[in-house]
Design an enzyme around this catalytic site. Sequence first.
Site, PDB file in Angstrom:
ATOM      1  N   GLY A  46       0.839  -1.192   0.000  1.00 52.53           N
ATOM      2  CA  GLY A  46       0.000   0.000   0.000  1.00 52.53           C
ATOM      3  C   GLY A  46       0.876   1.244   0.000  1.00 52.53           C
ATOM      4  N   GLN A  51       3.049   9.926   1.204  1.00 52.70           N
ATOM      5  CA  GLN A  51       4.350   9.262   1.280  1.00 52.70           C
ATOM      6  C   GLN A  51       5.249   9.569   0.100  1.00 52.70           C
ATOM      7  OE1 GLN A  51       2.351   5.294   2.187  1.00 52.70           O
ATOM      8  NE2 GLN A  51       4.216   5.155   3.406  1.00 52.70           N
ATOM      9  N   CYS A 105       5.466  -0.006   7.470  1.00 49.11           N
ATOM     10  CA  CYS A 105       5.156   1.175   6.670  1.00 49.11           C
ATOM     11  C   CYS A 105       6.403   1.579   5.899  1.00 49.11           C
ATOM     12  CB  CYS A 105       4.724   2.311   7.601  1.00 49.11           C
ATOM     13  SG  CYS A 105       4.314   3.838   6.731  1.00 49.11           S
ATOM     14  N   LEU A 106       6.248   1.892   4.623  1.00 48.31           N
ATOM     15  CA  LEU A 106       7.402   2.270   3.802  1.00 48.31           C
ATOM     16  C   LEU A 106       8.073   3.539   4.327  1.00 48.31           C
ATOM     17  CD1 LEU A 106       6.019   1.573   0.204  1.00 48.31           C
ATOM     18  CD2 LEU A 106       7.591   0.153   1.535  1.00 48.31           C
ATOM     19  N   HIS A 147      -4.896   1.752   7.385  1.00 50.03           N
ATOM     20  CA  HIS A 147      -3.544   2.315   7.504  1.00 50.03           C
ATOM     21  C   HIS A 147      -3.352   3.442   6.478  1.00 50.03           C
ATOM     22  CE1 HIS A 147       0.996   1.696   8.067  1.00 50.03           C
ATOM     23  NE2 HIS A 147       0.935   2.462   6.989  1.00 50.03           N
ATOM     24  N   GLU A 148      -3.759   3.192   5.232  1.00 51.01           N
ATOM     25  CA  GLU A 148      -3.555   4.189   4.164  1.00 51.01           C
ATOM     26  C   GLU A 148      -4.502   5.384   4.320  1.00 51.01           C
ATOM     27  OE1 GLU A 148      -0.943   3.806   2.569  1.00 51.01           O
ATOM     28  OE2 GLU A 148      -0.618   1.685   2.971  1.00 51.01           O
ATOM     29  N   HIS A 151      -3.040   7.698   6.623  1.00 53.31           N
ATOM     30  CA  HIS A 151      -1.976   8.510   6.002  1.00 53.31           C
ATOM     31  C   HIS A 151      -2.545   9.796   5.406  1.00 53.31           C
ATOM     32  CE1 HIS A 151       1.868   6.564   6.268  1.00 53.31           C
ATOM     33  NE2 HIS A 151       1.465   5.421   5.742  1.00 53.31           N
TER      34      HIS A 151
HETATM   35 ZN   LIG Z   1       2.289   3.574   5.861  1.00 53.36          ZN
END
Ligand SMILES: [Zn+2]
Length: 179
Positions: A46, A51, A105-106, A147-148, A151
Amino acid sequence: MAVLEVVEFPAKVLETKSPEVTVFDDELRQFVSDMHETMDDANGIGLAANQVDQLRRIFVIHIPLDQERYDEKDEPKQPWHNKRYTFINPVITKKAGKISWQEGCLSFPEIFDFVNRSAEVWVDAFDENGEKFSVHATGLFSVCIQHELDHIDGIVFINRMSRLKSSLIKKKIARKGQM
Ligand SMILES: [Zn+2]
């Protein structure tokens, strides 16, 4: 096509709420395509626009059925596995149950920890052509959507952990930044 740079915490853009998308044009479709390419390149499941340093209510998800990688050996293939999703201006219309999943998470390399979420969510969103669609998400797909969506609301996953845990992670990241 381009792989975009993924920003890491504590970048301010990760804690800023994104405004809605109002124009569905070629520029948007190119950006969405770049987001998918960036997610694949980073080996993520994701990715939210914050991000890649853009304040837009957009995230992409693609969860391959890869049993070793996601440690879900007993979970059968779900309709959302191996499907590519683009969520624009998403809204959760209903939630049910509870689930705790070890998330990564990236924007937080090497940080993995458990977060409590709703087990199921129902979501309305638009795709890159401005077409409205609805999904009913369970399991990892439900976790990933929440989660996204956090963000694009400027909420990072450590803010969903206990205050003690999130402050320990922040200290660890600050130490790493000094090295
Ligand atoms: Zn994330």
